[in-house]
Design an enzyme around this catalytic site. Structure first.
Site, mmCIF file in Angstrom:
data_model
loop_
_atom_site.group_PDB
_atom_site.id
_atom_site.type_symbol
_atom_site.label_atom_id
_atom_site.label_comp_id
_atom_site.label_asym_id
_atom_site.label_seq_id
_atom_site.Cartn_x
_atom_site.Cartn_y
_atom_site.Cartn_z
ATOM 1 N N HIS A 220 0.583 -1.491 -0.096
ATOM 2 C CA HIS A 220 -0.417 -0.269 0.368
ATOM 3 C C HIS A 220 0.779 0.898 -0.211
ATOM 4 O O HIS A 220 1.836 1.556 0.921
ATOM 5 C CB HIS A 220 -0.597 -0.029 1.002
ATOM 6 C CG HIS A 220 -2.345 1.158 1.236
ATOM 7 N ND1 HIS A 220 -1.432 2.422 1.732
ATOM 8 C CD2 HIS A 220 -3.015 1.344 0.469
ATOM 9 C CE1 HIS A 220 -2.609 3.093 1.703
ATOM 10 N NE2 HIS A 220 -3.455 2.530 1.552
ATOM 11 N N LYS B 28 2.111 2.647 3.210
ATOM 12 C CA LYS B 28 3.005 1.714 3.782
ATOM 13 C C LYS B 28 4.734 1.317 3.338
ATOM 14 O O LYS B 28 5.214 0.701 4.418
ATOM 15 C CB LYS B 28 2.467 -0.052 3.804
ATOM 16 C CG LYS B 28 1.454 0.416 5.177
ATOM 17 C CD LYS B 28 2.263 0.057 6.218
ATOM 18 C CE LYS B 28 0.982 -0.018 7.396
ATOM 19 N NZ LYS B 28 1.687 0.661 8.275
ATOM 20 N N LYS C 150 -1.694 6.027 8.747
ATOM 21 C CA LYS C 150 -2.639 4.212 8.865
ATOM 22 C C LYS C 150 -2.338 3.524 9.980
ATOM 23 O O LYS C 150 -1.321 2.742 11.336
ATOM 24 C CB LYS C 150 -1.731 2.887 8.189
ATOM 25 C CG LYS C 150 -2.264 3.513 6.624
ATOM 26 C CD LYS C 150 -3.683 2.959 6.333
ATOM 27 C CE LYS C 150 -4.290 3.036 4.950
ATOM 28 N NZ LYS C 150 -4.174 4.932 4.773
ATOM 29 N N LYS D 206 11.616 9.357 20.786
ATOM 30 C CA LYS D 206 10.155 9.557 20.693
ATOM 31 C C LYS D 206 9.300 9.048 21.224
ATOM 32 O O LYS D 206 8.994 7.699 20.323
ATOM 33 C CB LYS D 206 9.853 9.655 18.845
ATOM 34 C CG LYS D 206 10.514 10.958 18.520
ATOM 35 C CD LYS D 206 11.935 11.111 17.735
ATOM 36 C CE LYS D 206 12.257 11.951 17.243
ATOM 37 N NZ LYS D 206 14.186 11.698 17.119
ATOM 38 N N ASP E 25 5.905 9.331 20.895
ATOM 39 C CA ASP E 25 5.000 8.270 20.272
ATOM 40 C C ASP E 25 5.473 7.002 20.217
ATOM 41 O O ASP E 25 4.343 6.320 20.062
ATOM 42 C CB ASP E 25 5.236 9.215 18.707
ATOM 43 C CG ASP E 25 4.277 10.479 19.111
ATOM 44 O OD1 ASP E 25 3.328 10.659 20.231
ATOM 45 O OD2 ASP E 25 4.703 11.373 18.415
#
Length: 388
Positions: free
Chosen positions: A17, A20, A248, A272, A274
């Site tokens: 994708h 991705k 995504k 990071k 996140d």
């Protein structure tokens, strides 16, 4: 989810994708830098479109990483995915690199110095989740969605099914009774394919893949099994739609079955939060469920940029727990050092282990011998059981 009976859907996308492809390239760059310097700083964003790869972001490394190495890694990632198409070819795509040195202002806040510990790379909230509805302690809809696409990619790359091309998506809808999945109500698979195949050809190529992934007897009714519903899907990948890193985030985590703090993972080094704190929250939640303290567990942490300690830790059992949630919050803070440095060291995150995470989910995978997916280890279970 407080309801006991409901229908729930999750989707996944393949390694081919467009978004991705970008995640994979960005994480391959992270691995390149961490392989050169375990303390490297990387924030790498990738854009792909028709025969074009563009990198942008900030990096810092004690050991130099050269432009031709970066380009080689990016092209190798596209090649491994399988892109040798006229509209997007790993060898012929134009490559542009706009990575530059990390801001000194950010570095000052994040780096350890004197009596100051390493701070979080940004503010934010991060979540982890686990559920006992699958052996992997993952929500079933996203797990099956990943497995369908992973098997299709395996068949494509092995030559067993050369008719499949890299770009694909899946979507699985499950029916729950008493909080547990009991059957599949529909499956959607959209896959890029070689020219000349009819929709029925593609449907029959996809059927055994889906049958092999779903539990026996769970294949949906024929009129709820959708393969390439729009018909032809020959033009795909970055030639069909532009891709960007970090788009995504629900596919990467729990398929919508749990909250998300909004921060993407790919392209980011482990300072990071996140990324690293979301991994730590999954590690804690998975161990909590594996220890039998709850059937479902959501954990949230929060950070401020430049500050080492988490500002908060929150636990939610969704009404399925056997211990007090506030008591567990206190215990987890004692068991695990949830500072950015503590997370990185406990889970061994300063290693080149990230390219493999870029597709088919960051969670629900088996820990690798070289430290990959270390956040899936069940190494707190015995200690947690003492709280029951």
């Amino acid at each position: 989810m407080s309801r006991k009976s409901y229908i729930f859907t999750s989707e996944s996308v393949s390694e081919g994708h467009p978004d991705k492809v970008c995640d994979r390239i960005s994480d391959a760059i992270v691995d390149l830098y961490l392989g050169r310097d375990p303390n490297a700083r990387v924030a790498c964003e990738t854009l792909t479109t028709t025969n074009r790869i563009v990198l942008a972001g900030e990096v810092r490394s004690a050991n130099p990483v050269h432009h031709d190495e970066i380009e080689g890694v990016a092209r190798a990632a596209a090649r491994d995915i399988g892109y040798e198409q006229d509209g997007f070819h790993w060898r012929h795509a134009d490559f542009q690199n706009y990575l530059h040195e990390q801001s000194s202002d950010i570095a000052m806040g994040v780096d350890a110095s004197g009596n100051k510990d390493e701070g979080a790379g940004d503010q934010g909230i991060m979540f982890g989740y686990a559920t006992d509805e699958t052996p992997e302690l993952m929500p079933a809809p996203i797990l099956y969605s990943h497995q369908i696409l992973k098997e299709m990619a395996r068949q494509r790359k092995s030559g067993e099914r050369p008719e499949f091309e890299p770009d694909a998506k899946s979507q699985v809808t499950l029916r729950y009774e008493n909080g547990q999945p009991v059957g599949v109500t529909s499956v959607v698979v959209s896959t890029q394919h070689r020219e000349g195949l009819t929709p029925e050809d593609v449907r029959e190529l996809g059927r055994p893949v889906v049958q092999g992934v779903l539990p026996e007897g769970w294949f949906p009714p024929e009129d709820e099994f959708y393969v390439n519903p729009t018909g032809n899907f020959v033009i795909g990948g970055p030639d069909g739609d532009a891709g960007l890193t970090g788009r995504k985030i629900i596919v990467d985590t729990y398929g919508g079955a749990a909250p998300h703090g909004g921060g993407a993972f790919s392209g980011k080094d482990p300072t990071k939060v996140d990324r690293s704190a979301a991994y730590a929250c999954r590690w804690l939640a998975k161990n909590v469920v594996a220890a039998g303290l709850a059937k479902k567990c959501t954990i949230q942490v929060s950070f401020a940029i430049g500050v080492s300690k988490p500002l908060s830790l929150y636990v939610d059992f969704h009404g399925t727990g056997h211990v007090d949630e506030a008591k567990l919050e206190d215990a987890l803070m004692q068991m695990a050092n949830l500072s950015p440095r503590g997370i990185r060291e406990r889970l061994g995150l300063s290693r080149p282990i990230y390219a493999r995470t870029a597709a088919y989910g960051h969670f629900g995978r088996n820990p690798d011998d070289d430290g990959g997916f270390s956040w899936e280890k069940l190494d707190l279970v015995d200690e947690l059981k003492t709280l029951a």
